[in-house]
Design a protein around this motif. Structure first.
Motif, mmCIF file in Angstrom:
data_model
loop_
_atom_site.group_PDB
_atom_site.id
_atom_site.type_symbol
_atom_site.label_atom_id
_atom_site.label_comp_id
_atom_site.label_asym_id
_atom_site.label_seq_id
_atom_site.Cartn_x
_atom_site.Cartn_y
_atom_site.Cartn_z
ATOM 1 N N LEU A 65 12.692 9.677 6.021
ATOM 2 C CA LEU A 65 13.370 9.549 4.727
ATOM 3 C C LEU A 65 14.423 8.444 4.784
ATOM 4 O O LEU A 65 14.527 7.619 3.860
ATOM 5 C CB LEU A 65 14.027 10.880 4.349
ATOM 6 N N HIS A 66 15.180 8.406 5.853
ATOM 7 C CA HIS A 66 16.201 7.366 6.021
ATOM 8 C C HIS A 66 15.564 5.973 6.013
ATOM 9 O O HIS A 66 16.061 5.048 5.341
ATOM 10 C CB HIS A 66 16.958 7.592 7.329
ATOM 11 N N LEU A 67 14.448 5.809 6.716
ATOM 12 C CA LEU A 67 13.790 4.511 6.780
ATOM 13 C C LEU A 67 13.196 4.107 5.429
ATOM 14 O O LEU A 67 13.244 2.929 5.047
ATOM 15 C CB LEU A 67 12.681 4.553 7.839
ATOM 16 N N LEU A 68 12.639 5.067 4.691
ATOM 17 C CA LEU A 68 12.087 4.756 3.368
ATOM 18 C C LEU A 68 13.192 4.355 2.400
ATOM 19 O O LEU A 68 13.023 3.413 1.607
ATOM 20 C CB LEU A 68 11.321 5.959 2.821
ATOM 21 N N ASN A 69 14.299 5.045 2.444
ATOM 22 C CA ASN A 69 15.418 4.689 1.569
ATOM 23 C C ASN A 69 15.924 3.279 1.882
ATOM 24 O O ASN A 69 16.225 2.488 0.970
ATOM 25 C CB ASN A 69 16.560 5.696 1.745
ATOM 26 N N ALA A 70 15.984 2.957 3.167
ATOM 27 C CA ALA A 70 16.452 1.627 3.566
ATOM 28 C C ALA A 70 15.474 0.553 3.112
ATOM 29 O O ALA A 70 15.884 -0.499 2.586
ATOM 30 C CB ALA A 70 16.633 1.582 5.087
ATOM 31 N N ALA A 71 14.179 0.814 3.285
ATOM 32 C CA ALA A 71 13.171 -0.163 2.865
ATOM 33 C C ALA A 71 13.202 -0.358 1.358
ATOM 34 O O ALA A 71 13.064 -1.483 0.859
ATOM 35 C CB ALA A 71 11.782 0.307 3.308
ATOM 36 N N ALA A 72 13.401 0.709 0.604
ATOM 37 C CA ALA A 72 13.456 0.617 -0.857
ATOM 38 C C ALA A 72 14.645 -0.214 -1.302
ATOM 39 O O ALA A 72 14.574 -0.954 -2.296
ATOM 40 C CB ALA A 72 13.526 2.015 -1.468
ATOM 41 N N ALA A 114 8.128 0.685 -7.989
ATOM 42 C CA ALA A 114 8.007 1.887 -7.165
ATOM 43 C C ALA A 114 9.286 2.149 -6.388
ATOM 44 O O ALA A 114 9.744 3.305 -6.294
ATOM 45 C CB ALA A 114 6.829 1.752 -6.209
ATOM 46 N N ARG A 115 9.897 1.098 -5.838
ATOM 47 C CA ARG A 115 11.119 1.279 -5.051
ATOM 48 C C ARG A 115 12.274 1.752 -5.927
ATOM 49 O O ARG A 115 13.066 2.615 -5.536
ATOM 50 C CB ARG A 115 11.465 -0.026 -4.339
ATOM 51 N N THR A 116 12.372 1.188 -7.136
ATOM 52 C CA THR A 116 13.418 1.614 -8.073
ATOM 53 C C THR A 116 13.222 3.065 -8.468
ATOM 54 O O THR A 116 14.183 3.853 -8.532
ATOM 55 C CB THR A 116 13.401 0.725 -9.326
ATOM 56 N N ALA A 117 11.971 3.423 -8.740
ATOM 57 C CA ALA A 117 11.670 4.815 -9.109
ATOM 58 C C ALA A 117 12.006 5.764 -7.969
ATOM 59 O O ALA A 117 12.516 6.875 -8.200
ATOM 60 C CB ALA A 117 10.204 4.941 -9.492
ATOM 61 N N TRP A 118 11.751 5.329 -6.755
ATOM 62 C CA TRP A 118 12.049 6.171 -5.596
ATOM 63 C C TRP A 118 13.549 6.418 -5.457
ATOM 64 O O TRP A 118 14.000 7.554 -5.292
ATOM 65 C CB TRP A 118 11.497 5.510 -4.343
ATOM 66 N N LEU A 119 14.303 5.365 -5.524
ATOM 67 C CA LEU A 119 15.755 5.494 -5.350
ATOM 68 C C LEU A 119 16.418 6.253 -6.498
ATOM 69 O O LEU A 119 17.519 6.806 -6.333
ATOM 70 C CB LEU A 119 16.386 4.107 -5.206
ATOM 71 N N SER A 120 15.764 6.292 -7.648
ATOM 72 C CA SER A 120 16.332 7.009 -8.799
ATOM 73 C C SER A 120 16.100 8.519 -8.723
ATOM 74 O O SER A 120 16.695 9.278 -9.491
ATOM 75 C CB SER A 120 15.736 6.475 -10.100
ATOM 76 N N GLN A 121 15.243 8.948 -7.812
ATOM 77 C CA GLN A 121 14.977 10.378 -7.676
ATOM 78 C C GLN A 121 16.136 11.075 -6.965
ATOM 79 O O GLN A 121 16.768 10.509 -6.072
ATOM 80 C CB GLN A 121 13.683 10.603 -6.873
ATOM 81 N N PRO A 122 16.403 12.330 -7.330
ATOM 82 C CA PRO A 122 17.420 13.103 -6.594
ATOM 83 C C PRO A 122 17.045 13.196 -5.123
ATOM 84 O O PRO A 122 15.861 13.193 -4.760
ATOM 85 C CB PRO A 122 17.369 14.481 -7.268
ATOM 86 N N ASP A 148 0.828 -1.211 0.000
ATOM 87 C CA ASP A 148 0.000 0.000 0.000
ATOM 88 C C ASP A 148 0.860 1.258 0.000
ATOM 89 O O ASP A 148 0.562 2.229 -0.710
ATOM 90 C CB ASP A 148 -0.918 0.023 1.225
ATOM 91 N N LEU A 149 1.891 1.253 0.818
ATOM 92 C CA LEU A 149 2.767 2.426 0.904
ATOM 93 C C LEU A 149 3.467 2.682 -0.417
ATOM 94 O O LEU A 149 3.488 3.814 -0.919
ATOM 95 C CB LEU A 149 3.796 2.222 2.024
ATOM 96 N N TRP A 150 4.008 1.631 -1.020
ATOM 97 C CA TRP A 150 4.793 1.828 -2.240
ATOM 98 C C TRP A 150 3.900 2.080 -3.457
ATOM 99 O O TRP A 150 4.286 2.785 -4.386
ATOM 100 C CB TRP A 150 5.748 0.650 -2.459
ATOM 101 N N ARG A 151 2.684 1.538 -3.448
ATOM 102 C CA ARG A 151 1.741 1.903 -4.514
ATOM 103 C C ARG A 151 1.395 3.392 -4.422
ATOM 104 O O ARG A 151 1.251 4.073 -5.445
ATOM 105 C CB ARG A 151 0.474 1.050 -4.406
ATOM 106 N N THR A 152 1.272 3.882 -3.200
ATOM 107 C CA THR A 152 0.989 5.302 -2.999
ATOM 108 C C THR A 152 2.145 6.158 -3.492
ATOM 109 O O THR A 152 1.950 7.156 -4.202
ATOM 110 C CB THR A 152 0.723 5.580 -1.504
ATOM 111 N N ILE A 153 3.345 5.777 -3.121
ATOM 112 C CA ILE A 153 4.521 6.530 -3.563
ATOM 113 C C ILE A 153 4.629 6.512 -5.084
ATOM 114 O O ILE A 153 4.984 7.527 -5.712
ATOM 115 C CB ILE A 153 5.791 5.953 -2.901
#
Length: 393
Positions: free
Chosen positions: A125-132, A143-151, A75-80
């Motif tokens: 932010l630190h926890l989201l990056n770690a989870a991704a 979604a996780r790949t897209a997140w980590l690719s963002q500046p 749910d969280l990553w679909r939202t992101i």
């Protein structure tokens, strides 16, 4: 329940919840000129008068009781993913982002640090990056790949604008919460009926929003509707809770009603007869609903019927007086139609001053005609007696 059935039910309830949650958001205090939209930039969104997005709300509903949302939850990553797919939501000065869920959140999660109190966006932010980075869930990989690719600046800006709202009312509990929000504005003793009418209005508005027939709706629109409903529930008015859906659309099975014979005796024709049938049944259902929901007493309805009868008696006497001593059958039929026209244009306010919808007054006349109390043909009493004689065993 089979797994696919459970999924379908959950998805369907999710859509219903989205619509209901939107009404709850609209009912809460806020600027009256802001516009709420459905399925625009998000499930639900708020926009200013110029159409610029102010808030984007992701609404998550789950069947059953319990459940916890963590940093690796789908749910969280679909939202992101939804937020990343919309460039307008990535801007540093973009709208506030809300994740609204019926579930709880893990105490040590990023979302727990993005609530309405004790916020810590840096830690989140630190926890989201770690989870991704650490999750191996294939359903969230994109979604996780897209997140980590963002500046880093983009991710920081997004997280700073996220607010998580958890343990929210479920679909079954939304009406109770809406009732609590509106509270003092609800008519005492008629709260359920009031909310049913409000929800029916909102469902129609939501269909228009989703179909693109209207862009959005403001709190002012809701306030005006609430004022209209309160007026209907005042002592000078009554709410029209029974619509035209489900009423007969043909004369089959209705021609032998006494009120139908009454119209046949003045040759009203099939078009007017069908309208009469629909008014008769709608008025009957409406009076039943008013009585069952304690909106009106039987004594008040009886007093209204007596006023209708008294008015009919005067008009009937005037019609008979105008006929002279030797009227033809055509004269009698024409006189009956004139009387019928007068009766069908009787003001609905004879029941209560605020009533304007004419169907109830017309239906009441047909109910009285069905009982033989009133009639249209000047010789209706004799014809009615002959008709009833044919029905004796």
């Amino acid at each position: 329940m089979a797994a696919d059935q459970h999924t379908a039910a959950g998805q369907a309830l999710g859509y219903v919840y989205q619509v209901g949650r939107a009404l709850l958001e609209l009912a809460r205090p806020g600027p009256e000129d802001q516009e709420l939209r459905l399925e625009s930039i998000d499930d639900v969104s708020w926009h200013d008068a110029a159409g610029n997005p102010l808030q984007a709300l992701q609404v998550k509903h789950h069947l059953g009781v319990g459940g916890t949302l963590g940093d690796m939850s789908a749910d969280l990553w679909r939202t992101i993913q939804v937020w990343l797919d919309n460039p307008a939501l990535q801007q540093p000065d973009g709208p506030s982002l809300y994740l609204i869920t019926t579930q709880s959140v893990t105490d040590t999660s990023a979302l727990a640090r993005l609530g309405t109190q004790d916020r810590d966006p840096g830690s989140a932010l630190h926890l989201l990056n770690a989870a991704a980075s650490e999750s191996t869930n294939k359903s969230t990989a994109r979604a996780r790949t897209a997140w980590l690719s963002q500046p880093l600046a983009t991710r920081t800006g997004i997280v700073s604008r996220i607010t998580a709202v958890w343990r929210q009312a479920t679909a079954q509990e939304l009406t109770a919460e809406l009732r609590q929000v509106l509270d003092v504005g609800l008519p005492v003793g008629q709260e359920d009926s009031f909310l049913e009418l409000l929800l029916g209005w909102w469902w129609r508005v939501s269909v228009d929003l989703l179909a693109g027939a209207r862009t959005g709706v403001t709190r002012l629109h809701l306030r005006l509707k609430l004022d209209d409903l309160r007026d209907q529930f005042s002592s000078r008015n009554l709410p029209m809770t029974v619509g035209a859906d489900g009423l007969p659309d043909s004369l089959e099975g209705h021609r032998d009603r006494i009120f139908a014979h009454q119209l046949d005796w003045v040759e009203a024709g099939d078009d007017l007869l069908l309208i009469a049938v629909r008014d008769y049944y709608r008025a009957y259902s409406q009076s039943q609903d008013w009585v069952e929901n304690n909106m009106i007493e039987l004594a008040e309805l009886a007093a209204y019927e007596q006023r209708v009868i008294d008015e009919w008696k005067m008009q009937f006497a005037l019609i008979r007086r105008s006929l002279g001593s030797s009227p033809t059958e055509e004269d009698l039929k024409d006189a009956g139609m004139r009387l019928y026209s007068v009766a069908m244009n009787q003001p609905a306010s004879m029941l209560r001053p605020g009533l304007t919808d004419p169907f109830f007054a017309r239906g009441t006349h047909h109910s009285l005609a069905d009982a033989g109390t009133v009639g249209w043909h000047p010789d209706f009493a004799q014809r009615l007696e002959a008709l009833l004689m044919t029905r004796l065993p």
